[in-house]
Write an enzyme that holds these catalytic residues in place. Structure first.
Site, PDB file in Angstrom:
ATOM      1  N   ASP A 172       0.848  -1.203   0.000  1.00  0.00           N
ATOM      2  CA  ASP A 172       0.000   0.000   0.000  1.00  0.00           C
ATOM      3  C   ASP A 172       0.885   1.255   0.000  1.00  0.00           C
ATOM      4  O   ASP A 172       0.935   2.009   0.962  1.00  0.00           O
ATOM      5  CB  ASP A 172      -0.899  -0.051   1.246  1.00  0.00           C
ATOM      6  CG  ASP A 172      -1.846   1.129   1.342  1.00  0.00           C
ATOM      7  OD1 ASP A 172      -2.029   1.827   0.334  1.00  0.00           O
ATOM      8  OD2 ASP A 172      -2.385   1.339   2.449  1.00  0.00           O
ATOM      9  N   ASP A 186      -3.592  10.067   8.851  1.00  0.00           N
ATOM     10  CA  ASP A 186      -2.150   9.824   8.964  1.00  0.00           C
ATOM     11  C   ASP A 186      -1.669   8.890   7.861  1.00  0.00           C
ATOM     12  O   ASP A 186      -0.452   8.768   7.623  1.00  0.00           O
ATOM     13  CB  ASP A 186      -1.807   9.208  10.320  1.00  0.00           C
ATOM     14  CG  ASP A 186      -1.974  10.203  11.454  1.00  0.00           C
ATOM     15  OD1 ASP A 186      -1.636  11.384  11.246  1.00  0.00           O
ATOM     16  OD2 ASP A 186      -2.450   9.795  12.533  1.00  0.00           O
TER      17      ASP A 186
END
Ligand code: 4AZ
Length: 506
Positions: free
Chosen positions: A139, A242
């Protein structure tokens, strides 16, 4: 947690507002935690590599989308899911497509989401080729920014023995970002950070076990390309917004390494559910290969063409381009610069001109002068013609007055060899000059002698390397500093510098 982008936009609308009350949450979702979660406002100047992904055209807070990390002047790392159009938010995209780079900016060089720093356009997006939306494997995505950042950069963890140990379980890593300070709570306009212990693969794998899902979304830990970090008792974690931001550790020598990027988790800061990060040791070669040409595309064509324009004065032929692109696939990017810089064409241009300056005027060329003569040479003007211009110049006259043939011969011997001509040499050159060769002929021949080339070799190499890459002649101090490093290091330092990136998109 796969619909992170939607939750992110909900969260970003709540900047500086109170956390969404528990009653407003989906049934079954985790309760908000008080208080990145459990962290503190970053001290001034710290974690300067932390960046934010902002939607182009939107305000920095309402358009805030994700965290990111500055790797170099032109490259920023973020999460793969941060550049996916999950919820069809972007007009020319469909659900699940990557967002076009023209929809995104990167905010760097500030600790405040609302003020300061550099807001830079994204030029290109490179998702990891193995990114799997369903499993969150790999990712990560690299962003090439259209103009160089001056932000602090952080080195990605290496794969050698001592480097590999930097993300060992038990290590406390720091995650930083502007994400929510509680699950579904408000984002933070001040950069926050928190220390989180890296957990063992066994621990991460028992929390996020094979087949574990939340609301139908797969939350599996895959040790090959993920790591997890956070106290098992909860309370400290990364959270929504985040994502894509840095997980960093400090090496024993106090330098920092980027070991992970924020990816997913079950809620935020919950006991037994540490945050899951991409394990960057699994992406070293992809990151290295993608960013290796600095401000240029990873395919290498623009990079190769730039070197030909700078060192040869023309574009590469198709076969030259193909040969170099092929070579650079498995060899250092510096190779083409090493080769073209040392070529007889560049030596016979920038090198030759630099030697003429030194032999005629006892000084290095100035930038605009060298630039002018390099272009003249590319335009077909020969070395003797250029040298004739030097010996007839006002600078030459101002420095030495009007020299007789004999005094001219003495002067050039002194400048080039630091001695008076021997009688044979004097007779030879005086006769030739009296028979009508230009003074430039003598200046060129002596400045091109093997003795003078040897004597000036180091300075000329440093000047023509720096001029080739930056189009500036180094100062005396810069030349001295460059003498202490290898040619390869010099080339790599220059080609990865802010000034180099500034030449093309500053
Ligand atoms: C998110 O939704 C997210 N606690 C990021 C990190 C974590 C949870 C959620 C880890 O972007």
């Amino acid at each position: 947690m796969r619909r992170r982008i939607l939750t992110l936009f909900v969260a970003s609308a709540a900047v500086a507002a109170l956390a969404v009350p528990a009653a407003a949450q989906d049934a079954g979702s985790p309760p908000p935690q008080t208080q990145i979660v459990g962290g503190s406002i970053a001290p001034a100047g710290s974690y300067g590599w932390t960046a934010a992904l902002i939607r182009r055209g939107a305000s920095r807070t309402s358009g805030f989308r994700c965290g990111a990390v500055v790797l170099s002047r032109s490259w920023v790392l973020t999460a793969g899911h941060c550049v996916l159009d999950y919820d069809d938010d972007y007009p020319d995209s469909v659900y699940g497509n990557y967002v076009a780079p023209s929809f995104l900016d990167v905010l760097t060089s500030t600790q405040s989401l609302s003020s300061g720093g550099q807001r830079l356009q994204v030029a290109a997006i490179y998702p990891h080729p193995s990114y799997n939306i369903a499993t969150s494997d790999y990712d990560v995505a690299l962003l090439r920014i259209a103009r160089p950042t001056s932000a602090a950069e952080i080195a990605v963890i290496g794969t050698s023995g001592s480097e590999k140990a930097l993300d060992d379980p038990g290590t406390t890593a720091i995650v930083s970002g502007w994400g929510t300070t509680s699950y579904r709570g408000p984002i933070s306009t001040s950069l926050r950070y928190v220390g989180v212990p890296i957990q063992s693969d066994a621990t991460c794998g028992s929390s996020y076990y094979p087949g574990f899902t939340d609301n139908g979304e797969l939350l599996e830990y895959h040790a090959s390309n993920m790591l997890c970090a956070g106290p098992m008792g909860g309370g400290r974690d990364s959270c929504q917004g985040d994502s894509g931001g840095p997980l960093a550790v400090q090496a024993p020598d106090t330098s920092w390494r980027l070991v992970g990027t924020v990816s997913f988790g079950l809620g935020c800061a919950q006991p037994n559910y540490p945050g899951v990060y991409q394990r960057l040791t699994a992406t070293t070669s992809w990151i290295g290969n993608t960013r290796r040409f600095g401000p240029f595309n990873p395919d290498g064509l623009a990079y190769v063409a730039r070197q030909y324009l700078d060192f040869v004065g023309r574009n590469p032929t198709p076969s030259e381009a193909a040969t170099w692109i092929n070579h650079l696939r498995s060899n250092p990017a510096a190779d083409i610069i090493t080769s073209l810089q040392a070529s007889s064409a560049w030596d016979g241009n920038a090198g030759m001109n630099t030697r003429l300056y030194r032999a005629a005027f006892l000084r290095n060329p100035d930038t605009s002068g060298l630039d002018f003569w390099v272009r003249q040479r590319w335009g077909g003007r020969g070395p003797v013609s250029i040298a004739n211009h030097f010996t007839a110049s006002s600078e030459f006259k101002a420095k030495y007055g009007s020299l007789s043939t004999n005094d001219f011969v003495t002067r050039i011997y002194q400048n080039v060899f630091n001695r008076d001509p021997d009688s044979g040499g004097r007779t030879y050159w005086v006769n030739k000059l009296n028979r009508g060769i230009g003074r430039g002929q003598m200046l060129y021949e002596l400045s091109n002698s093997s003795e003078y080339r040897r004597k000036t070799d180091t300075s000329v190499r440093i000047i023509t390397t720096r001029f080739g890459l930056l189009r500036t002649v180094p100062s005396a101090g810069e030349i001295t500093a460059s003498e202490a490093i290898s040619q390869r290091t010099l080339i790599d330092t220059l080609r990865t510098s802010q000034r180099y990136a500034n030449r093309f998109n500053g």
